[in-house]
Motif scaffolding. Structure first.
Motif, short mmCIF file in Angstrom:
data_model
loop_
_atom_site.label_atom_id
_atom_site.label_comp_id
_atom_site.label_asym_id
_atom_site.label_seq_id
_atom_site.Cartn_x
_atom_site.Cartn_y
_atom_site.Cartn_z
N SER A 122 0.86 -1.18 0.00
CA SER A 122 0.00 0.00 0.00
C SER A 122 0.89 1.24 0.00
N LEU A 123 0.38 2.31 -0.58
CA LEU A 123 1.11 3.57 -0.62
C LEU A 123 0.35 4.57 0.24
N GLU A 124 0.99 5.03 1.31
CA GLU A 124 0.39 6.01 2.21
C GLU A 124 1.01 7.38 1.89
N GLU A 125 0.16 8.39 1.81
CA GLU A 125 0.65 9.73 1.49
C GLU A 125 0.16 10.73 2.52
N ASN A 126 1.06 11.61 2.95
CA ASN A 126 0.72 12.65 3.91
C ASN A 126 1.39 13.94 3.45
N GLU A 127 0.63 15.03 3.42
CA GLU A 127 1.17 16.29 2.95
C GLU A 127 0.93 17.37 4.00
N THR A 128 1.98 18.16 4.28
CA THR A 128 1.85 19.29 5.19
C THR A 128 2.36 20.54 4.48
N THR A 129 1.75 21.68 4.79
CA THR A 129 2.16 22.96 4.21
C THR A 129 2.50 23.91 5.35
N ASP A 130 3.69 24.50 5.26
CA ASP A 130 4.14 25.46 6.26
C ASP A 130 4.49 26.77 5.56
N GLU A 131 4.16 27.87 6.21
CA GLU A 131 4.50 29.20 5.72
C GLU A 131 5.57 29.76 6.66
N VAL A 132 6.76 30.02 6.12
CA VAL A 132 7.87 30.51 6.93
C VAL A 132 8.13 31.97 6.57
N ASP A 133 8.01 32.86 7.58
CA ASP A 133 8.26 34.29 7.36
C ASP A 133 9.75 34.56 7.37
N HIS A 134 10.18 35.45 6.47
CA HIS A 134 11.58 35.87 6.44
C HIS A 134 11.79 36.96 7.48
N PRO A 135 12.82 36.84 8.30
CA PRO A 135 13.05 37.87 9.32
C PRO A 135 13.39 39.22 8.67
N GLY A 136 12.77 40.26 9.17
CA GLY A 136 13.06 41.62 8.72
C GLY A 136 12.41 42.00 7.40
N SER A 137 11.49 41.17 6.88
CA SER A 137 10.80 41.56 5.64
C SER A 137 9.38 40.99 5.67
N ASP A 138 8.59 41.42 4.69
CA ASP A 138 7.22 40.92 4.59
C ASP A 138 7.13 39.65 3.75
N ASP A 139 8.27 39.18 3.23
CA ASP A 139 8.28 37.98 2.39
C ASP A 139 8.15 36.71 3.24
N SER A 140 7.65 35.68 2.58
CA SER A 140 7.56 34.38 3.25
C SER A 140 7.82 33.28 2.22
N THR A 141 8.12 32.14 2.70
CA THR A 141 8.38 30.98 1.86
C THR A 141 7.39 29.88 2.22
N THR A 142 6.80 29.30 1.18
CA THR A 142 5.86 28.20 1.40
C THR A 142 6.62 26.89 1.22
N ILE A 143 6.53 26.03 2.22
CA ILE A 143 7.20 24.72 2.16
C ILE A 143 6.13 23.65 2.23
N VAL A 144 6.06 22.85 1.18
CA VAL A 144 5.12 21.73 1.13
C VAL A 144 5.93 20.45 1.27
N THR A 145 5.65 19.69 2.33
CA THR A 145 6.36 18.44 2.57
C THR A 145 5.41 17.29 2.31
N THR A 146 5.79 16.41 1.41
CA THR A 146 4.98 15.26 1.08
C THR A 146 5.72 14.00 1.49
N SER A 147 5.11 13.22 2.33
CA SER A 147 5.69 11.97 2.80
C SER A 147 4.96 10.82 2.13
N LEU A 148 5.70 9.98 1.45
CA LEU A 148 5.14 8.80 0.78
C LEU A 148 5.76 7.56 1.42
N VAL A 149 4.92 6.64 1.87
CA VAL A 149 5.42 5.43 2.54
C VAL A 149 4.84 4.21 1.86
#
Length: 179
Positions: A122-149
């Motif tokens: 069987s293939l199990e899939e789990n996905e999480t999305t995190d928004e990381v703010d950059h210090p000292g600016s209004d920018d952020s980075t979106t990190i999508v982590t997908t775990s496949l087992v």
């Protein structure tokens, strides 16, 4: 033959027997402790309730024992034994994933789906999305982590983690054998 099934079957039958013979068991085991056992003997209602409860619980244990024994007979099938010799190990899966296409998340997922179909996993899939703010600016980075087992029945699994940072995907690990 399943030891658990035999144990449940024995407990069930003994419980039914104890429920049906509760008055006799009391006379043999408890009555000798009293000078006048007739004065302290439990009521007929108490014995009847004990019989019903003993029979119901005993029948439940007996049915569970029969079910466990029937289930263990299914796993003792010779065809099942030959297929268990063909169980793929995590290291074998790892080699097959490494030789497959892991250039993108979709390609990795496709490679793992093929392996799952080929080996009955069987293939199990789990996905999480995190928004990381950059210090000292209004920018952020979106990190999508997908775990496949990839996981088999009662076997260790092969974990693959894909990280996508603002559209730049990368296979982080294909070396995680999980228990």
């Amino acid at each position: 033959m399943s030891a658990g099934g035999v144990l449940f079957l024995i407990i069930g039958l003994l419980t039914v027997l104890a429920g049906l013979l509760s008055r006799r068991i009391w006379r043999v085991a408890a009555a000798p402790m009293y000078r006048n056992p007739d004065a302290v003997e439990p009521s007929d209602l108490r014995f009847q309730i004990g019989q019903v409860v003993g029979v119901v619980i005993g029948v439940g244990f007996t049915i569970a024992g029969i079910w466990l024994l029937a289930g263990s007979a299914d796993t003792a099938d010779p065809e099942a034994e030959t297929s268990s010799a063909e169980v793929v190990t995590c290291e074998q899966l790892l080699a097959q994933v490494s030789s497959g296409d892991t250039s993108s998340l979709d390609a990795t997922r496709s490679t793992l789906e093929e392996l799952a179909d080929r080996h009955g996993l069987s293939l199990e899939e789990n996905e999480t999305t995190d928004e990381v703010d950059h210090p000292g600016s209004d920018d952020s980075t979106t990190i999508v982590t997908t775990s496949l087992v990839l996981r088999g029945d009662g076997t260790e699994g092969l974990g693959v983690v894909w990280v996508d940072t603002d559209g730049r995907g990368e296979l982080v690990t294909d070396r995680a054998c999980t228990g």
